[in-house]
Write an enzyme that holds these catalytic residues in place. Structure first.
Site, mmCIF file in Angstrom:
data_model
loop_
_atom_site.group_PDB
_atom_site.id
_atom_site.type_symbol
_atom_site.label_atom_id
_atom_site.label_comp_id
_atom_site.label_asym_id
_atom_site.label_seq_id
_atom_site.Cartn_x
_atom_site.Cartn_y
_atom_site.Cartn_z
ATOM 1 N N ASP A 1 72.687 28.657 -6.111
ATOM 2 C CA ASP A 1 70.930 28.000 -5.926
ATOM 3 C C ASP A 1 70.186 28.761 -6.911
ATOM 4 O O ASP A 1 71.212 28.722 -8.558
ATOM 5 C CB ASP A 1 71.203 29.168 -5.012
ATOM 6 C CG ASP A 1 70.931 29.080 -3.455
ATOM 7 O OD1 ASP A 1 72.575 28.232 -3.801
ATOM 8 O OD2 ASP A 1 70.811 29.719 -2.967
ATOM 9 N N ASP B 1 75.176 23.268 4.999
ATOM 10 C CA ASP B 1 75.858 24.637 4.473
ATOM 11 C C ASP B 1 77.185 24.237 3.350
ATOM 12 O O ASP B 1 77.580 24.137 4.804
ATOM 13 C CB ASP B 1 74.806 25.023 3.970
ATOM 14 C CG ASP B 1 74.697 25.630 2.603
ATOM 15 O OD1 ASP B 1 74.837 26.140 2.097
ATOM 16 O OD2 ASP B 1 72.561 26.672 3.006
HETATM 17 C C1 GLA Z 1 72.060 28.810 0.788
HETATM 18 C C2 GLA Z 1 71.555 27.126 0.051
HETATM 19 C C3 GLA Z 1 70.069 27.448 -0.260
HETATM 20 C C4 GLA Z 1 69.760 27.261 1.185
HETATM 21 C C5 GLA Z 1 70.588 28.595 1.636
HETATM 22 C C6 GLA Z 1 69.727 28.848 3.277
HETATM 23 O O1 GLA Z 1 72.497 29.504 -0.418
HETATM 24 O O2 GLA Z 1 72.407 26.929 -1.867
HETATM 25 O O3 GLA Z 1 69.911 26.157 -0.447
HETATM 26 O O4 GLA Z 1 69.810 26.201 1.818
HETATM 27 O O5 GLA Z 1 72.059 28.942 2.172
HETATM 28 O O6 GLA Z 1 70.015 29.968 4.119
#
Ligand code: GLA
Length: 402
Positions: free
Chosen positions: A212, A157
């Site tokens: 997301d 990430d």
């Molecule tokens: C980010 C990523 C998600 C998930 C969260 C976890 O938002 O884009 O897919 O992995 O972090 O904290």
């Protein structure tokens, strides 16, 4: 030293340099031989967020097998954020001892014993998005730890990275993974902010192209801290237009994990979401509760004819070939010369959507067999075009075979 010996030495030095560079080059991710088709698996985040434990992960692995998803091609069981709580005095990453009392290696062994592969999550910054320890400054150490645990897949990430350069930062972890000696699929998750499709082909096997996903059909919604935004399915879809040139075997655009089965959309919308991801050659990472799937959801996630489109050996991501208001056509060439086609209706009522052969790169006079990949039915031959009634927020997915 004679002149001849000096020349010989220089030739030798040059050949070493060439070999060294060739050697370095062969460590590029696109050549790690992994993810020749888009990875398929399950990840804990979309349904369970931080509520992860070894019981949850084991039961997901069990359900992956008993539901028929493994048989349909799903392979990776990935724990997302929140498995990690700190580092020991030597800097080794520590799993939450309450939630993972047997340790991550034992969990990976369990997943492997089911004939599946095991994935884990970290972050390129000082902390993960949920505030757990990130890998910054510990890249080689963490990669060695993952390899010793039997990790097969790393999602990495981009929270808390400050002013770090994305390409350089992801390259560091790529090189650490290569140095670990274990083949590990590398999944970049920097949300498309630094256009990873332009540089990540040689760094990772897949890269997120957007922020997301959320479990809804459409609508961008701001995060609680005021930053923009989580996305609905069609918001993500629109952000894939133009990216099709950058994906291929070993290096895929990732429009984020699936929300199929999480309860926020209708079955028709979930069918559309899944179909579109397959047309986009997207990684198919289920994000629902595999233990408690309705038959309709299981049927969507295990539709082998639709999955075959996603996993087609040509590896060519599909694209939008027609747009007329809420009516769209998306198409993708397949290895056998046929086309996968999606007739998409984004509107609020049923609509007739058609596709012309010219939009598929076929001459108008061509006669082709048409198969409905959701009805599992041959629809006979068509020439020049084909039309179908498509429900609101739904798709008809066809294979056109000359
Ligand atoms: C980010 C990523 C998600 C998930 C969260 C976890 O938002 O884009 O897919 O992995 O972090 O904290």
């Amino acid at each position: 030293m004679t002149c001849a010996r000096m020349i010989l030495r220089m030739i030798l030095l040059c050949s070493f340099a060439v070999l060294l560079f060739a050697g370095l080059d062969s460590t590029k991710a696109a050549e790690n031989g992994l993810a020749l088709t888009p990875p398929m698996g399950w990840n804990s985040w979309n349904k369970f967020a931080c509520n992860v434990s070894e019981e949850l992960i084991k039961s997901a692995a069990d359900a992956m097998v008993s539901s028929g998803m493994k048989e349909a091609g799903y392979q990776y069981i990935v724990i997302d954020d929140c498995w990690q709580v700190g580092r020991d005095k030597d800097g080794n990453i520590l799993a939450d001892p309450q939630r993972f009392p047997s340790g991550i290696k034992a969990l990976a062994d369990y997943v492997h014993s089911k004939g599946l592969k095991f994935g884990i999550y970290s972050d390129a910054g000082t902390k993960t998005c949920a505030g757990r320890p990130g890998s910054r400054g510990h890249e080689y150490q963490d990669a060695r730890t993952y390899a010793s645990w039997g990790v097969d897949y790393l999602k990495y990430d981009w929270c808390n990275t400050g002013t770090a350069n994305a390409e350089a930062t992801y390259t560091t972890m790529h090189e650490a993974l290569m140095a670990s000696g274990r083949p590990i699929v590398f999944s970049l998750c920097e949300w498309g902010t630094n256009k990873p499709w332009l540089w990540a082909k040689e760094v990772g096997n897949l890269w997120r192209t957007t922020g997301d996903i959320s479990d809804r059909w459409s609508g961008k919604i701001k995060w609680p801290n005021g930053t923009c935004c989580s996305n609905g399915v069609v918001d993500i879809l629109d952000q894939q237009v133009g990216l099709e040139a950058f994906s291929g075997p070993g290096h895929w655009n990732d429009p984020d994990m699936l929300e199929v089965g999480n309860g926020g959309m209708t079955t028709t919308e979930y069918r559309a979401h899944f179909s579109l991801w397959c047309l986009l050659a997207a990684p198919l990472i289920a994000g629902n509760d595999l233990k408690n799937m309705t038959p309709e959801i299981k049927e969507i996630l295990t539709n082998k004819e639709v999955i075959a489109v996603d996993q087609d050996a040509l590896g060519k991501q599909g694209q939008r070939v027609q747009k007329d208001g809420d009516k769209e056509v998306w198409a993708r060439p397949l290895a056998d010369g046929s086309r996968a086609v999606i007739l998409l209706n984004r509107g609020s009522g049923e609509a007739e959507v058609s596709v012309a052969w010219e939009d598929l790169g076929y001459p108008a006079h061509l006669s082709a067999a048409v198969r409905d990949l959701w009805a599992h039915r041959d629809l006979g031959k068509a020439t020049g075009k084909v039309s179908a009634k498509v429900p609101s927020h739904g798709v008809v997915m066809l294979k056109i075979m000359p």
